[in-house]
Motif scaffolding. Structure first.
Motif, PDB file in Angstrom:
ATOM      1  N   PRO A   8       0.825  -1.205   0.000  1.00 34.08           N
ATOM      2  CA  PRO A   8       0.000   0.000   0.000  1.00 34.08           C
ATOM      3  C   PRO A   8       0.863   1.260   0.000  1.00 34.08           C
ATOM      4  O   PRO A   8       2.017   1.255   0.440  1.00 34.08           O
ATOM      5  CB  PRO A   8      -0.794  -0.122   1.307  1.00 34.08           C
ATOM      6  N   ARG A   9       0.280   2.333  -0.490  1.00 35.59           N
ATOM      7  CA  ARG A   9       0.961   3.624  -0.462  1.00 35.59           C
ATOM      8  C   ARG A   9       0.655   4.313   0.858  1.00 35.59           C
ATOM      9  O   ARG A   9      -0.510   4.372   1.279  1.00 35.59           O
ATOM     10  CB  ARG A   9       0.487   4.499  -1.634  1.00 35.59           C
ATOM     11  N   TYR A  13      -2.151  11.436   7.339  1.00 37.84           N
ATOM     12  CA  TYR A  13      -3.605  11.547   7.538  1.00 37.84           C
ATOM     13  C   TYR A  13      -4.068  12.956   7.203  1.00 37.84           C
ATOM     14  O   TYR A  13      -3.379  13.944   7.494  1.00 37.84           O
ATOM     15  CB  TYR A  13      -3.945  11.218   8.990  1.00 37.84           C
ATOM     16  N   ASP A  17      -9.903  11.830   5.583  1.00 40.76           N
ATOM     17  CA  ASP A  17      -9.790  10.396   5.872  1.00 40.76           C
ATOM     18  C   ASP A  17     -10.613   9.979   7.088  1.00 40.76           C
ATOM     19  O   ASP A  17     -10.622   8.804   7.441  1.00 40.76           O
ATOM     20  CB  ASP A  17      -8.320  10.036   6.143  1.00 40.76           C
ATOM     21  N   GLU A  68      -3.086   3.466   1.565  1.00 38.20           N
ATOM     22  CA  GLU A  68      -4.046   3.394   0.470  1.00 38.20           C
ATOM     23  C   GLU A  68      -3.722   2.211  -0.431  1.00 38.20           C
ATOM     24  O   GLU A  68      -2.546   1.914  -0.667  1.00 38.20           O
ATOM     25  CB  GLU A  68      -3.994   4.654  -0.390  1.00 38.20           C
ATOM     26  N   ASP A  69      -4.770   1.579  -0.970  1.00 37.80           N
ATOM     27  CA  ASP A  69      -4.530   0.548  -1.969  1.00 37.80           C
ATOM     28  C   ASP A  69      -4.385   1.199  -3.347  1.00 37.80           C
ATOM     29  O   ASP A  69      -4.375   2.430  -3.485  1.00 37.80           O
ATOM     30  CB  ASP A  69      -5.625  -0.512  -1.936  1.00 37.80           C
ATOM     31  N   GLY A  72      -6.782   3.894  -4.303  1.00 35.53           N
ATOM     32  CA  GLY A  72      -6.897   5.069  -3.450  1.00 35.53           C
ATOM     33  C   GLY A  72      -7.795   4.881  -2.248  1.00 35.53           C
ATOM     34  O   GLY A  72      -8.133   5.859  -1.565  1.00 35.53           O
ATOM     35  N   VAL A  73      -8.188   3.649  -1.963  1.00 37.48           N
ATOM     36  CA  VAL A  73      -9.046   3.363  -0.805  1.00 37.48           C
ATOM     37  C   VAL A  73      -8.174   3.225   0.442  1.00 37.48           C
ATOM     38  O   VAL A  73      -7.137   2.535   0.411  1.00 37.48           O
ATOM     39  CB  VAL A  73      -9.842   2.061  -1.030  1.00 37.48           C
ATOM     40  N   VAL A  74      -8.560   3.874   1.512  1.00 39.41           N
ATOM     41  CA  VAL A  74      -7.811   3.792   2.764  1.00 39.41           C
ATOM     42  C   VAL A  74      -8.018   2.411   3.376  1.00 39.41           C
ATOM     43  O   VAL A  74      -9.142   2.030   3.701  1.00 39.41           O
ATOM     44  CB  VAL A  74      -8.244   4.896   3.741  1.00 39.41           C
ATOM     45  N   THR A 102      -0.590  -4.711   4.757  1.00 37.44           N
ATOM     46  CA  THR A 102      -0.798  -3.373   5.306  1.00 37.44           C
ATOM     47  C   THR A 102      -0.173  -3.253   6.690  1.00 37.44           C
ATOM     48  O   THR A 102       0.469  -2.241   7.008  1.00 37.44           O
ATOM     49  CB  THR A 102      -2.297  -3.047   5.362  1.00 37.44           C
TER      50      THR A 102
END
Length: 302
Positions: A8-9, A13, A17, A68-69, A72-74, A102
């Motif tokens: 993940p990137r 925060y 978010d 983020e995946d 772009g989902v947290v 993660t």
């Protein structure tokens, strides 16, 4: 998941978010834990907590990071902060829906932030988990394994136990005074008196979303074995029921061997006898300073 896929990137925060992080926290909740709220998250992000407030006051302002995946989902979040008095890093909270990749990435980010310093994880309670001072390892085994892979060693601290309220049939002590717990606006202290002597005491956390917390119960050593603990428990649970709690949780120290003055075997038997069930075991973690890196001298005793 294939080990060749990118991780993940990670990024800082942002207020946008908030809802995604609250959802991550709630996905890790155990039975009896209240749902997280924006106010709880704000407290945690600012480095405050009504429980263990003194330990939080020793920290520098915390950093919060999200993962983020590819879309772009947290998918994860954590917070960490340095503690200057002993030159350590503190991993304060981490949530990632128990995804291995993660968890590994977030822990690596924490270690990179602190370099060669000693790092502690899940050492005290955050505002996101009122009273829960350590990691529930059966509920969150992936996070526990990720910490171990990163060189952390776990220390068993206690048990997380849960009971429904009201508990019927418990005796109660007659002369018990109830007042605010000093330094904690969300807790009450109960003191049982015999003359001028306080013979038993308890501390309960005010109910949140119907769940109260039994934080402490103690009886003077020379009066143990006479039923005072059971009766004081009746008073404490009665206070919580009267405040609207329908569930009560407690965290029992469980890191002392049999015969030690901190041995809680008798206390655990008492709690089980009135309907408390063990939900999980609680561990904190530490990773030593890299060899040969020195560090700040230990503070002098006051």
């Amino acid at each position: 998941m294939s080990p060749h896929l990118p991780g993940p990137r990670l990024r800082p925060y942002t207020p946008a978010d908030r809802n995604a992080v609250l959802a991550l926290v709630d996905d890790d909740r155990m039975g009896g834990e209240p749902a997280s709220t924006p106010a709880m998250l704000d407290e945690a992000l600012q480095g405050r907590s009504s429980v263990d407030a003194g330990w939080w006051a020793e920290l520098e302002p915390p950093e919060a990071v999200v993962a983020e995946d590819a879309d772009g989902v947290v998918v994860g979040a954590l917070s960490y902060a340095p503690r200057l008095k002993d030159d350590t890093g503190q991993l304060l909270w981490l949530h990632c829906r128990e995804d291995t990749r993660t968890a590994d990435a977030l822990i690596r980010r924490t270690l990179a932030a602190f370099g060669a310093r000693e790092v502690h994880a899940f050492g005290f309670a955050s505002a996101l988990s009122p009273g829960l001072e350590a990691l529930p390892v059966r509920h969150r085994p992936t996070t526990a394994k990720a910490l171990e892979r990163a060189g952390f060693t776990g220390q068993r601290l206690g048990r997380y136990m849960l009971a429904a309220l009201p508990v019927e049939g418990l005796p109660r002590l007659p002369d018990v005074r109830v007042g605010p717990e000093p330094g904690d606006r969300q807790a009450w202290r109960l003191e049982a008196h015999q003359g001028r002597r306080v013979v038993a005491e308890a501390v309960v956390g005010s109910p949140v979303q119907g769940t109260g917390v039994l934080r402490w119960l103690g009886v003077l050593p020379d009066l143990r074995g006479r039923g005072l603990g059971r009766a004081m428990l009746g008073n404490a649970l009665g206070v919580l029921s009267g405040c609207g709690a329908h569930t009560v949780v407690l965290y029992v120290d469980d890191d002392a061997s049999a015969g030690d003055e901190r041995d809680r075997t008798a206390a655990i038997s008492l709690y089980e006898s009135v309907g408390f069930a063990e939900m999980d075991r609680l561990y904190s973690y530490s990773r030593p300073r890299a060899p040969g890196t020195g560090g700040m001298p230990a503070p002098e005793a006051p």
